[in-house]
Design an enzyme around this catalytic site. Structure first.
Site, PDB file in Angstrom:
ATOM      1  N   ASP A   1     -17.083   7.694  -0.974  1.00  0.00           N
ATOM      2  CA  ASP A   1     -15.799   7.556  -0.285  1.00  0.00           C
ATOM      3  C   ASP A   1     -15.461   8.947   0.266  1.00  0.00           C
ATOM      4  OD1 ASP A   1     -13.331   6.642   0.630  1.00  0.00           O
ATOM      5  OD2 ASP A   1     -12.390   6.549  -1.345  1.00  0.00           O
TER       6      ASP A   1
ATOM      7  N   CYS B   1     -16.143   2.164   1.374  1.00  0.00           N
ATOM      8  CA  CYS B   1     -14.987   1.318   1.699  1.00  0.00           C
ATOM      9  C   CYS B   1     -14.511   1.511   3.132  1.00  0.00           C
ATOM     10  CB  CYS B   1     -13.859   1.562   0.707  1.00  0.00           C
ATOM     11  SG  CYS B   1     -13.191   3.250   0.763  1.00  0.00           S
TER      12      CYS B   1
ATOM     13  N   ARG C   1     -13.761  -8.074   3.036  1.00  0.00           N
ATOM     14  CA  ARG C   1     -12.344  -7.924   2.687  1.00  0.00           C
ATOM     15  C   ARG C   1     -11.586  -9.200   3.061  1.00  0.00           C
ATOM     16  NH1 ARG C   1     -10.117  -2.928   2.200  1.00  0.00           N
ATOM     17  NH2 ARG C   1      -8.385  -4.178   1.373  1.00  0.00           N
TER      18      ARG C   1
ATOM     19  N   ARG D   1       0.874  -1.178   0.000  1.00  0.00           N
ATOM     20  CA  ARG D   1       0.000   0.000   0.000  1.00  0.00           C
ATOM     21  C   ARG D   1       0.907   1.221   0.000  1.00  0.00           C
ATOM     22  NH1 ARG D   1      -5.200   1.632   3.661  1.00  0.00           N
ATOM     23  NH2 ARG D   1      -6.075   0.193   2.143  1.00  0.00           N
TER      24      ARG D   1
ATOM     25  N   HIS E   1      -7.723   0.561  -6.106  1.00  0.00           N
ATOM     26  CA  HIS E   1      -7.837  -0.249  -4.886  1.00  0.00           C
ATOM     27  C   HIS E   1      -8.563  -1.557  -5.264  1.00  0.00           C
ATOM     28  CE1 HIS E   1      -7.864  -1.286  -0.800  1.00  0.00           C
ATOM     29  NE2 HIS E   1      -8.658  -0.370  -0.280  1.00  0.00           N
TER      30      HIS E   1
ATOM     31  N   GLN F   1     -10.341  -3.900  -2.657  1.00  0.00           N
ATOM     32  CA  GLN F   1     -11.605  -3.365  -2.148  1.00  0.00           C
ATOM     33  C   GLN F   1     -12.778  -3.792  -3.031  1.00  0.00           C
ATOM     34  OE1 GLN F   1     -12.093  -1.325   0.712  1.00  0.00           O
ATOM     35  NE2 GLN F   1     -14.216  -1.884   0.273  1.00  0.00           N
TER      36      GLN F   1
END
Ligand code: CP
Ligand code: NVA
Length: 312
Positions: free
Chosen positions: A219, A259, A287, A104, A131, A134
């Site tokens: 988001d 998310c 996840r 990340r 991402h 996700q």
């Protein structure tokens, strides 16, 4: 770089049929967990986190433990990455000791550079561009709710950011319609809009995006690394908060996704994220299951019962 090594730097790194299979496998792993299913025994995942994380770190670490393997958390503060060691050198070394590398950071280009020299799979756990992990969980959540995501209309309201980019990619792969509503100047990058092609529509008004949609997603307005822009972004995004009035324009059985982490009172009101249409906790839990399916597909020995094969 050995082209035979499967990486997961974006959804398109995996053939569409294999992505569909990963979602189904995640659902099976969630419904019927088998404590004796430990195909990653003796395997190690190196987790490079140059940015904060709750869900991604815990889900990868728990996934490795549950599958019989082990995960190592590495941050630039405690490794030589923080003192300028090149990411390529780091990737070479990690790949000589570990079975996969999760990264990340704020550079898709650096992740690609790591993959180019790595002898083991490299997994994108968020970059400034996208991402993909996700989206595995998000699609799983929709499939659990509706049975399928094909033909569904999803409304993205807010910033055209990294998560939005992966939604655009997912729209093409999983064949659904994505309506994206952003303020002027905050649209997703053209390259990602091109990936979605006629599966995506860019609109200005949140109401236009949400009208009749089966899924409403948002988001944060300021992503990690954009903290200095928070005030300007708060002003620019006025009118892009997902509230009950906006949700009433969606389909009666619409669900709300985010998310996380979320900022109640900014991109979403508390009564939406904590209300009956919200599936954010299920989405967060997924996840774990989606990444177990991914790790199993990338790392389990050939012939492992149930594991997805990634070569399409
Ligand atoms: N959604 C997500 O990636 O959460 P974290 O930043 O907590 O990992
Ligand atoms: N867009 C957000 C997602 C966090 C999971 C960020 O990049 O900070």
């Amino acid at each position: 770089m050995s082209s035979s090594i499967p990486h997961f730097l974006r959804l398109a790194d995996v053939p569409p049929q294999a992505l569909e299979a990963l979602i189904q496998r995640a659902i099976v792993l969630k419904r019927a967990p088998e404590p004796t299913h430990r195909p990653l025994t003796g395997q190690t995942l190196a987790m490079v986190f140059a940015k904060s994380s709750t869900r991604t770190r815990v889900s990868f670490e728990a996934a490795m433990a549950q599958l019989g393997g082990h995960a190592i958390f590495l941050s630039p503060r405690d490794t030589q990455l923080g003192r300028g060691e090149p990411v390529e050198d780091t990737a070479r070394v990690l790949s000589s000791m570990c079975n996969a590398i999760m990264v990340r950071n704020d550079s898709q280009a650096q992740q690609e550079a790591m993959a180019a020299v790595s002898s083991v799979p490299v997994i994108n756990a968020l970059s400034e561009q996208c991402h993909p992990c996700q989206l595995l969980a998000d699609i799983q959540t929709i499939v659990e709710h509706r049975g399928s995501v094909r033909g569904v209309t999803v409304a993205w309201v807010g910033d055209g950011n990294n998560v939005c980019h992966s939604w655009l990619e997912a729209a093409r792969v999983f064949d659904f319609q994505l309506r994206v509503a952003t303020p002027e100047g905050f649209e997703p990058d053209a390259a990602w809009l091109d990936v979605a092609g006629d599966c995506a529509q860019l609109v200005r008004a949140p109401a236009q995006a949400v009208e009749g949609a089966q899924v409403v997603v948002t988001d944060v307005w300021a992503s990690m690394g954009q903290e200095a822009e928070q005030e300007a972004r708060t002003a620019a995004f006025a009118g892009y908060c997902v509230d009950n009035a906006l949700m009433r324009r969606a389909a009666a059985d619409a669900i709300f996704l985010h998310c996380l982490p979320a900022h109640r009172g900014e991109e979403v009101t508390a009564d939406v994220i904590d209300g009956p249409q919200s599936r954010v906790w299920q989405e967060a839990e997924n996840r774990l299951h989606a990444q177990k399916a991914l790790l199993e597909a990338l790392l389990a020995p050939p012939g492992t019962t149930g594991a997805v094969t990634l070569d399409g």
